[in-house]
Scaffold this motif. Structure first.
Motif, PDB file in Angstrom:
ATOM      1  N   ASP A  23       0.834  -1.206   0.000  1.00  0.00           N
ATOM      2  CA  ASP A  23       0.000   0.000   0.000  1.00  0.00           C
ATOM      3  C   ASP A  23       0.869   1.256   0.000  1.00  0.00           C
ATOM      4  O   ASP A  23       0.579   2.216  -0.709  1.00  0.00           O
ATOM      5  N   ASP A  24       1.939   1.231   0.809  1.00  0.00           N
ATOM      6  CA  ASP A  24       2.855   2.374   0.829  1.00  0.00           C
ATOM      7  C   ASP A  24       3.552   2.546  -0.518  1.00  0.00           C
ATOM      8  O   ASP A  24       3.726   3.668  -0.997  1.00  0.00           O
ATOM      9  N   ALA A  27       1.092   4.012  -3.031  1.00  0.00           N
ATOM     10  CA  ALA A  27       0.882   5.431  -2.741  1.00  0.00           C
ATOM     11  C   ALA A  27       2.097   6.258  -3.150  1.00  0.00           C
ATOM     12  O   ALA A  27       1.962   7.356  -3.703  1.00  0.00           O
ATOM     13  N   ASP A  31       2.195   9.245  -5.821  1.00  0.00           N
ATOM     14  CA  ASP A  31       2.688  10.583  -5.478  1.00  0.00           C
ATOM     15  C   ASP A  31       3.727  11.054  -6.488  1.00  0.00           C
ATOM     16  O   ASP A  31       3.750  12.227  -6.873  1.00  0.00           O
ATOM     17  N   GLY A  64      -3.354   6.351  -5.161  1.00  0.00           N
ATOM     18  CA  GLY A  64      -2.948   5.078  -4.576  1.00  0.00           C
ATOM     19  C   GLY A  64      -4.114   4.141  -4.319  1.00  0.00           C
ATOM     20  O   GLY A  64      -4.017   3.222  -3.521  1.00  0.00           O
TER      21      GLY A  64
END
Length: 177
Positions: A23-24, A27, A31, A64
């Motif tokens: 998930d990070d 994201a 970004d 994300g």
């Protein structure tokens, strides 16, 4: 007898490394894509057109909210003219948003009038333009100054942004008020 197997990185720095949180990672890639798009001054629709994706898909990727297959990442990188290796590199640096060097005299005049707090109808009379044109010009100035995404009341933010960037002289605002 053999020694027990060791789990984790070895003292010398080799061995397995922990997997990143997906998930990070999703994201972070979103970004980076957003930053590259904004650096170019493009809308999500413009990037979508260049990459063969819809605005909705670009928005979901930037937020994300969706996994990013390699094919989609390749399309976005092609649309941005950025290599995938550069975008995913630990050495990637967030580009600064492009900011205009100057505002046109008409944009300065309209922003100066907006600083007075007057309604668009009064500003339109003062600058000799239709009300809709004044609203459109202000929206363009907000977009150029990077404050278009702020909620209502953007006049103050636009004036501050213009002054901070040296695009609008405080004296010009005082003269027009």
């Amino acid at each position: 007898m053999t020694a027990p197997a060791r789990v984790g990185p070895s003292p010398s720095g080799g061995g397995p490394t922990p997997s990143p949180d997906l998930d990070d990672l999703t994201a972070s890639i979103g970004d980076r894509i957003r930053a590259e798009r904004l650096h170019r001054g493009w809308s999500q629709s413009q990037l979508g057109n260049r990459a063969g994706l819809t605005k909705k898909h670009v928005g979901a990727i930037e937020a994300g909210h969706t996994t990013l297959p390699v094919v989609r990442l390749a399309q976005l990188c092609h649309g941005l003219s950025v290599s995938m290796s550069d975008l995913l590199s630990d050495r990637w640096v967030m580009p600064e948003r492009k900011v205009p060097r100057v505002l046109t005299p008409r944009q300065v005049q309209i922003l100066a009038e907006a600083r007075t707090g007057a309604p668009l109808s009064r500003i339109a009379v003062r600058v000799g333009m239709p009300r809709e044109s004044v609203g459109s010009r202000l929206s363009e100035v907000y977009r150029l100054l990077g404050v278009a995404d702020l909620p209502y009341g953007r006049r103050e933010a636009a004036i501050r942004a213009a002054e901070e960037r040296g695009l609008l002289e405080p004296a010009a605002l005082d003269d027009a008020a």
